[in-house]
Structure formats: C-alpha cells, structure tokens
Enzyme design. Structure first.
Site, PDB file in Angstrom:
ATOM      1  N   GLU A  90       0.813  -1.246   0.158  1.00 45.05           N
ATOM      2  CA  GLU A  90       0.085  -0.156  -0.054  1.00 45.05           C
ATOM      3  C   GLU A  90       0.668   1.284  -0.152  1.00 45.05           C
ATOM      4  OE1 GLU A  90      -2.570  -3.143   1.897  1.00 45.05           O
ATOM      5  OE2 GLU A  90      -0.657  -2.387   2.037  1.00 45.05           O
ATOM      6  N   PHE A 152     -12.079  -7.286  13.344  1.00 37.39           N
ATOM      7  CA  PHE A 152     -10.899  -7.609  12.611  1.00 37.39           C
ATOM      8  C   PHE A 152     -10.425  -6.531  11.520  1.00 37.39           C
ATOM      9  CE2 PHE A 152      -9.431  -9.853   8.619  1.00 37.39           C
ATOM     10  CZ  PHE A 152      -8.016 -10.151   9.278  1.00 37.39           C
ATOM     11  N   GLN A 153      -9.380  -6.133  11.473  1.00 39.78           N
ATOM     12  CA  GLN A 153      -8.878  -5.083  10.447  1.00 39.78           C
ATOM     13  C   GLN A 153      -9.388  -3.777  10.735  1.00 39.78           C
ATOM     14  OE1 GLN A 153      -8.475  -6.632   6.580  1.00 39.78           O
ATOM     15  NE2 GLN A 153      -6.370  -7.527   7.126  1.00 39.78           N
ATOM     16  N   LYS A 202     -18.050  -1.119   4.821  1.00 39.81           N
ATOM     17  CA  LYS A 202     -18.420  -2.035   3.918  1.00 39.81           C
ATOM     18  C   LYS A 202     -19.746  -2.238   3.835  1.00 39.81           C
ATOM     19  CE  LYS A 202     -17.292  -6.784   2.747  1.00 39.81           C
ATOM     20  NZ  LYS A 202     -16.388  -8.174   3.165  1.00 39.81           N
ATOM     21  N   MET A 518      24.355  10.245   2.861  1.00 40.16           N
ATOM     22  CA  MET A 518      24.117  11.602   3.295  1.00 40.16           C
ATOM     23  C   MET A 518      24.231  11.623   5.096  1.00 40.16           C
ATOM     24  SD  MET A 518      21.065  14.259   2.535  1.00 40.16           S
ATOM     25  CE  MET A 518      21.652  14.817   0.729  1.00 40.16           C
TER      26      MET A 518
END
Length: 621
Positions: A90, A152-153, A202, A518
């Site tokens: 993602e 969940f999630q 959802k 760097m």
C-alpha cells in the site's frame, strides 16, 4: 422528486453532517429547501456509486491493493474503463499515486482495504500533504455497526488521517456517496493542492440506493487578485536594483507567464526543488535551484538581493537557512522603502507564516502574473545581471573525480543526462532521497515543469521506484528516469514486479555506494565520526532485476561508462543499471544553524578530515 430530508430520513442520517463540508449546503435550513438529483443513480450500490463517481471525475487510473473491506468497490473494476494498478504494498500505491499526480497535475486515486491497508498509506499521505500533491485516498472499513468494537482489521481511519490530509471523512449513507466523492476531488485540487481521505464502511458500500443521491456541491467563487498589491509589486520591481524571483511549485502551471514576466522585468530566477524546470535552466536569467544543497550562486544572489519576489513558494527552511540570517539586504531595503520581500501564494494562511512580507499577493500565481505583466517596465540592471553571471562562473557545481578509474554519483548522473539530453524536453526524473537526489538536481539541467518527481518536505526514502511507476503511467509517451540510491531502492524494490507486470519502460539507475551516505557524512561532520546504522548490505541488483525478467547491467569503472550509458539510453523496455559508485559528500551544503550564504563549498571540505571543517561564511567578492 423528494425533499432532501426525505431522502436521508430512512437511514436516520442528519443532513447537517455534510453542511460544513459541501459549499452548496450553507446551513441545515438551506439544505431542507433543496430538491435531490434525479433518479438516474437509483438501484446502484455504494461501491458502484464510488466507481461511477471516479469515472465522472475523469479518473483513468487507480492504484491499490485488495482486501476484504474494499471488495465491494474493487468488484466494480471488473471490465471498468479505469485501470486498476496493483503495486506491491500500500505504501507503494500511495507513492505511485504521488508520481502520477506530480508529473501530470491531475488528482490521483488510491484504493486500499481497512486496518493495515489504511495505516500503510499514512506515509504517502503525509508526503503528499507536505509537497502539495492532490490525491484522493479511499479506504475500506468494517461495517458501521462494528466500528468501535475492535473488529478484525478495524482502525480509526479518520482520526489517523486527519492530521495528514486536507479533509478526512467517513461516509455513513449510500445517499451521500456521489456528492462526497465529487467534493473530495474539489478539495484535493483547489487552493493549495493536497490529499483527501474517504473512509468507506463495507455495509454502506453494499447498500443499494433507493431514490436519489444528495445534490453535487457547487464550485465556490474564485476571488480576484488584489490590484493594489500588484501595483505595489510593479513599483518595487521598477525601483529595486537587485531583484530576484524565488519560484516554487505553485507556479508549475504557469511557465509561459513566468518567462514573460522575468524577461519583461529583466529579473533573474531561482527555483525550489519542486519547481525545477518551470523556468528553463538554459535561460541566461536562470540561477537554477537554491537551498541547502542548491547552487552557491543562487544562495549568494538571494542574500545580496534587495527585492525577493516569492512566487508560489512558502519560504521552506531548506531554502532559507536560519531565518535570523536570511535576506539581510532585502530586509534593509524594506526598512528604507526601496525593496523588501514579496509573497505570492494561493493560501492566505501561508502569508506571514515564516516571513512577514513587504507586499502580499493572495491568489492563483498564473492569474496574478498575467495581471502583473502589463504593469512592469523593463529595467536594464546591468550591474546586477553581470553580478549574477559572475557568481555562476565563480561557483559552478563541481566534484573531485574518483581515483583508480572508479566512478562517482555525480559522474554517472552527468553521463546519463548527456545521453538523454537530446530528448530532455520529454524526460521526467524520479528520485529517492539522499545524495543521489541532490546530485540529480545539480547535474541535470531542468527545462520543463513537472519534470522532477521527488520527496521534498518529508524526505521519504523508498519514494523513487513507485513514484516512477506512477509518472510513467501518467505519461506513457515520455522518458521516465529513476535515479535512486541503494538505501532508498531497498525499501520498495519489490515494486519491480509492477514494472515487469506492465512492461513499463522505466530507466532505473541505482547509485550504489553500500551506504546511507548523506547521514554517514553528517555523522562524520557533526557527531565526531561515530558511525551507527548507515552501512547497507545489498543484494545483487543485476540478478534481482533479471529475476523479474528486466534487462540489467553493472557499471564499476569510468572505462565502462560510455558503453553502459549507450545500452541504458537505447533500451526499449524496462532497464536497470547498478552503478558501483565511490561514496562522496554532496556540496554545496548549508549546515544546520547557518545562513544561506554560509556554505561548505567544493574544495573546502574533505571526508578524510577528522574535525569540523572550515566554513565559507563570507560572501564572495
């Protein structure tokens, strides 16, 4: 046709939830007086309405990753007119969207699932927020009844994304889907561009619209540029002896206007990182990029200037150095009424945030320059123009070549640029973050706006490869070059799979010094040489690329460089070169706590020194 309150009453949704966000809905009372749109969208699910709204907003590409919570939307992409591009994480989706948006100027779209799908795009959203990149991020969410139950999630998506977006909003009814998606695009692109996030439960995405959607928002009116302020700017340009235009990415859509204004007023131009190319660096008035690792001559010119005109820039700390030492001559000229600092910006909140300007011009930069142009007079400024040319001659970008036939990053970038120079007008360069990023700015000449795609404000390593993917998809007819460091490339190298899947002809150049160079330099200079966590253990990049079926080469010596560049430039499909470069320091460099003209310059600093090196603090004669 039914009243708005009737349309939403069945779901118990209060109309005033949208009133603060949608310009058309001025108050709850006003909302109650509107009729809803016709019934053309009745019978569609929330997921279908999201999809169709994206099409209506002109979207042709969506970057995303699948998951359970976003399936009702993802399902709509079966036989869709839009491309759904699956990156390898993602975070890569978010950076690819940034590359698409920055190189094209269009709003880009990301679609992820809930939970980790959302948390993984926090970095791209903050990166887009800092670098004013228009993105609409759509994330799936658990059903509304499960919100707050640690399902969940599940995560508090709006709470997480609100600090790093212009607007974050959870859609709660199918009636509002189409209107809110359109409003998201308006907010992302209007004013100072930036990211917007929509959280999509959802159950709302599977709900079916019965009746009509809420009305689409109206575009708010545009405000005219203050003519009195423009006349003040024209007057200052006429009387100033040493003016300079300091141009940021807010002017990227106005290269013709900037060129006309600079030539009409006879004023040198320096740009920020994201504005490179908005004014051709081959032009005699160009002073190239300024700032921490910018041109010494641009930094000196800023400090000597009696009138700094900032156009679409925000006086970022990387371009000012320590503020109490910034622009001494312009501040003096302000006090004496013969110059000062001018700030053009589309966002009123930016005015006075860092610098209190002599004159503020609020509005669209393109429109402001168009209206300023007929007010300005040509002034010869012979002494100032000569001074700027002398500074460019005295302090060019340079480096010390490596010994034993080895190559340095600057040398490899120079060779790549020379190989692609005949097609430089068609070139877009994406970079990671580090020495290679700043050296690309220095040793490539930039001629067109939106030709640099890089992470500025956030400095996000891993940005380069997915951003190059987005840029190539947005610009299929252009040459997309990725200049990356090994540290940055390692973070998102799995997106080589996306390059292979779509056969994107990206030219990938890895400046491989096996270090986070760097930071390594800063440890040596400012932390008494205590080295911690800056050495890299790298894979064989040639073998890695070949495992994906991508043409690849290794280049270790100056003798190999010409033949390697020829193959690299002429490759028809994706190609990767592992340049084994000698670690070096990126100079010039404005050290922390120093003024813009207090730089480490080439020849004044060696990586072999064990003590803090001499600082070039005095302006050149």
């Amino acid at each position: 046709m039914r009243a708005l309150r009737t349309a939403v009453a069945a779901r118990g949704v209060r109309a005033d939830r949208w009133a603060p966000f949608l310009p058309r809905w001025k108050s709850t009372a006003a909302v109650d007086d509107f009729d809803v749109d016709d019934l053309a969208y009745s019978g569609r699910t929330g997921g279908r309405l999201v999809h169709d709204s994206l099409v209506e907003c002109g979207v042709d590409t969506v970057f995303g990753y699948s998951g359970g919570a976003n399936l009702p939307i993802l399902d709509q992409f079966h036989k869709s007119p839009m491309r759904f591009i699956v990156n390898r994480s993602e975070q890569c989706c978010g950076h690819a969207a940034e590359g698409y948006a920055r190189s094209s100027g269009k709003v880009a779209v990301v679609l992820t699932t809930s939970g980790p799908g959302l948390t993984n795009i926090i970095t791209p959203l903050q990166d887009a927020r800092g670098d004013s990149t228009p993105i609409v991020a759509l994330s799936g969410q658990v059903p509304t009844a499960a919100v707050g139950t640690d399902a969940f999630q599940e995560c508090l998506a709006v709470d997480l994304t609100s600090p790093c977006t212009k607007w974050s909003y959870q859609i709660r009814s199918v009636e509002e889907v189409r209107s809110v998606v359109h409003e998201a695009f308006r907010i992302a692109a209007s004013g100072k561009p930036g990211p917007v996030h929509l959280d999509l439960p959802k159950d709302v995405m599977t709900s079916v619209l019965r009746g009509a959607s809420l009305p689409l928002p109206l575009q708010p009116p545009s405000w005219p540029v203050d003519q009195r302020a423009l006349k003040q700017v024209a007057h200052l340009l006429k009387i100033a002896k040493k003016p300079i235009f300091y141009v940021g990415q807010g002017a990227n859509d106005a290269p013709k206007e900037l060129l006309a204004l600079a030539e009409a007023a006879n004023v040198p131009v320096t740009t920020t990182l994201h504005a490179m190319g908005v004014f051709s660096e081959h032009h005699p008035l160009s002073m190239h990029m300024l700032g921490m690792h910018g041109a010494a001559y641009a930094n000196y010119a800023i400090q000597e200037s009696d009138l700094i005109v900032a156009i679409g820039s925000r006086f970022d700390d990387r371009t000012t150095g320590v503020l109490n030492k910034y622009a001494p001559e312009a501040r003096k000229a302000h006090e004496e009424g013969r110059g000062g600092l001018v700030h053009f910006d589309i966002e009123p909140t930016q005015i006075g945030r860092v610098i209190n300007p002599t004159v503020a011009v609020v509005g669209d930069c393109k429109q402001a320059m168009q209206q300023l142009l007929p007010m300005v007079d040509f002034v010869p400024r012979g002494d100032w123009i000569r001074r700027c040319h002398e500074l460019k001659q005295q302090f060019p970008f340079q480096y010390t070549p490596a010994t034993n036939g080895r190559i340095k990053t600057q040398q490899a970038i120079e060779a790549i640029y020379q190989g692609l120079k005949p097609q430089e007008e068609k070139m877009i360069v994406s970079t990671g973050v580090g020495n290679h990023q700043m050296m690309s700015c220095q040793f490539i000449r930039w001629t067109t706006p939106r030709s640099i795609v890089t992470s500025g404000s956030l400095g996000t390593m891993g940005f380069g490869l997915p951003a190059a993917i987005g840029a190539q998809l947005a610009n299929p007819d252009k040459i997309v070059l990725l200049v990356d460091g090994d540290g940055s490339f390692n973070m998102t190298s799995n997106d080589l799979g996306t390059v292979k899947e779509h056969q994107l002809p990206i030219k990938m150049a890895i400046m491989n010094d096996s270090r986070q160079q760097m930071v390594h330099v800063w440890q040596k200079l400012f932390f008494d040489g205590r080295m911690v966590g800056t050495d890299n253990v790298n894979p064989d990049y040639v073998a890695l690329a070949k495992s994906y079926g991508i043409e690849s080469y290794r280049c270790e010596t100056a003798a190999e460089l010409p033949a390697t560049i020829e193959k690299f430039v002429n490759a028809k499909g994706p190609v990767l070169v592992d340049f084994r470069v000698v670690p070096d320091i990126c100079l010039p460099m404005v050290a922390p706590g120093k003024g813009l003209d207090e730089m480490f310059l080439p020849g004044t600093l060696s990586l072999d020194q064990e003590v803090t090196p001499r600082m070039e603090g005095d302006a050149p004669s």
